[in-house]
Design an enzyme around this catalytic site. Structure first.
Site, PDB file in Angstrom:
ATOM      1  N   SER A  56      31.095  80.997  63.707  1.00  0.00           N
ATOM      2  CA  SER A  56      32.149  81.893  64.164  1.00  0.00           C
ATOM      3  C   SER A  56      33.378  81.074  64.596  1.00  0.00           C
ATOM      4  O   SER A  56      33.877  80.269  63.804  1.00  0.00           O
ATOM      5  CB  SER A  56      31.622  82.783  65.290  1.00  0.00           C
ATOM      6  OG  SER A  56      32.486  83.851  65.548  1.00  0.00           O
ATOM      7  N   ASP A 101      26.687  90.777  58.054  1.00  0.00           N
ATOM      8  CA  ASP A 101      27.769  90.450  58.983  1.00  0.00           C
ATOM      9  C   ASP A 101      29.033  91.170  58.544  1.00  0.00           C
ATOM     10  O   ASP A 101      29.627  90.832  57.528  1.00  0.00           O
ATOM     11  CB  ASP A 101      27.980  88.930  59.003  1.00  0.00           C
ATOM     12  CG  ASP A 101      29.063  88.481  59.979  1.00  0.00           C
ATOM     13  OD1 ASP A 101      29.701  89.346  60.623  1.00  0.00           O
ATOM     14  OD2 ASP A 101      29.270  87.261  60.099  1.00  0.00           O
ATOM     15  N   HIS A 109      26.538  89.682  62.592  1.00  0.00           N
ATOM     16  CA  HIS A 109      27.246  88.445  62.919  1.00  0.00           C
ATOM     17  C   HIS A 109      26.408  87.515  63.799  1.00  0.00           C
ATOM     18  O   HIS A 109      26.471  86.291  63.669  1.00  0.00           O
ATOM     19  CB  HIS A 109      28.561  88.784  63.629  1.00  0.00           C
ATOM     20  CG  HIS A 109      29.452  87.599  63.872  1.00  0.00           C
ATOM     21  ND1 HIS A 109      29.960  86.831  62.853  1.00  0.00           N
ATOM     22  CD2 HIS A 109      29.914  87.054  65.032  1.00  0.00           C
ATOM     23  CE1 HIS A 109      30.702  85.859  63.362  1.00  0.00           C
ATOM     24  NE2 HIS A 109      30.678  85.964  64.678  1.00  0.00           N
TER      25      HIS A 109
END
Length: 380
Positions: free
Chosen positions: A158, A321, A354
């Site tokens: 991320s 995600d 995610h």
């Protein structure tokens, strides 16, 4: 997802280092300077005599330096304990692992809640706006402090993956491999919108006090909790929510009202309240804004340094995600492969959205392990 089979690192400690000072200030991308930067960090494993087996971990938005092991008297493991440790994909019997709280954070590294030496009060909104490249400069300063000139690999998911990409593009000689998980090189309008609403929830809370809540003894607790609740929705897939909660109720009989009736509501309420004890609202504002402006491939000649001194890349996405979908990863891959850079890409099947990059998924861990095994072979 399964429980980790490998042993933990046991008790670990968080350390602190001053990496910039008045004699050598940090010059930020914005043109501002910071005359004092303190960094909180942890290390795991042993650095070899050649100082060639170091791996740097870049954390995501709400992470910190405590990536693995346990703190003394605390039974909560580090946020990536399933990935880092003896016999794990990032094997501390082989690698010397470094993880630091990023600049602008609130877990021991200088950020907007830190004391401004010029005023003796918390910086608050006087703290300068940041760029992912500023995070990288602080990581590099910590590396110098530790006597490490080059990392065998730099790893992150991320926002952590954004840092890895930026580091490789700016200073490719300082890392052999770059591992980027569930990341983006440019946020979409929807991504920016989610963060914007979270920031507005914080700033419109009466406890925000124009950003001066630390000095005034108030706090935007409701706003920060709502921001976390909304963000958490984007971290899980619809499949994960359905599997965990469905329409399960909190009561034997549902009677329409505005309370917390459904299990998913209770879960989000818990996540929001729990967040208040470990994160600062100002850091949330600053770090989410950094992500909005990140667009490294837009810079002219952005890949020139990498082309001159290639870094090997592993880019991983997760099929459920929707925060940073596989298309975000494919965009990174297209730019890297278009420049002739050695790039491996894999999309992993996962129902957890995610947050998958934080979990112990067999295919994911096997991919990371194999990739770092090849890196270790290069050191022999």
């Amino acid at each position: 997802m399964k429980a980790a089979a490998s042993p933990s690192l046991g008790v670990v400690e968080t350390h602190s280092a001053t990496v910039f000072d008045a004699a050598r200030p940090l010059h930020l991308r914005s043109g501002a300077t910071l005359d004092h930067v303190e960094v909180a960090y942890e290390t795991y494993g042993t650095l070899n005599e050649q100082r060639s087996n170091a791996v740097y971990i870049c954390h995501a938005l709400t992470g910190d330096a405590h990536a693995a092991g346990y703190h003394d008297g605390d039974d909560k493991p580090g946020w990536w304990d399933n990935m880092i440790g003896p016999g794990k994909p990032i094997d501390t019997d082989r690698w010397f692992v470094v993880c630091a709280n990023i600049l602008g954070g609130c877990q021991g590294t200088t950020g907007p809640a830190s004391i401004n030496p010029a005023t003796g009060e918390p910086y608050a909104l006087d703290f300068p706006l940041l760029h992912v490249a500023d995070f990288v400069e602080v990581h590099r300063a910590l590396a110098r402090h530790l006597g490490i000139a080059r990392f065998a690999a730099v790893v992150g998911g991320s926002l952590g993956g954004m840092q890895v990409l930026q580091w490789a593009m700016l200073y490719p000689s300082e890392l052999g491999r770059a591992l980027i998980f569930a990341a983006s090189s440019r946020l979409t309008a929807q991504n920016i919108a989610f963060s914007a609403v979270g920031r507005q929830a914080i700033m419109r809370d009466s406890g925000f006090s124009e950003g001066k809540f630390l000095s005034r003894g108030t706090a935007p607790r409701k706003g920060l909790a709502v921001a976390r609740m909304m963000a958490h929705i984007t971290y899980l897939s619809e499949e994960a929510f359905q599997e965990k909660f469905g329409r399960q109720s909190q009561r034997d009989e549902l009677k329409p009202n505005f309370g917390v009736d459904f299990a998913v509501e209770s879960y989000l309420e818990y996540q929001g309240q729990r967040f208040l004890s470990r994160f600062d609202a100002l850091s949330y504002l600053y770090l989410t804004r950094v992500m909005d402006y990140f667009d490294p491939f837009a810079d002219e000649g952005a890949l020139d340094a990498l082309i001159a001194e290639p870094v090997r890349f592993l880019v991983v996405s997760f099929d459920s995600d929707w925060r940073f979908s596989t298309e975000h990863s494919r965009r990174i891959v297209r730019h890297l492969e278009g420049a002739g850079l050695p790039t491996s890409f894999r999309e992993i099947r996962s129902s957890w959205g995610h947050d998958s990059f934080l979990l112990e998924l067999p295919d994911y861990h096997a991919t990371v392990r194999a990739y770092l095994d090849r890196a270790a072979e290069e050191l022999l």
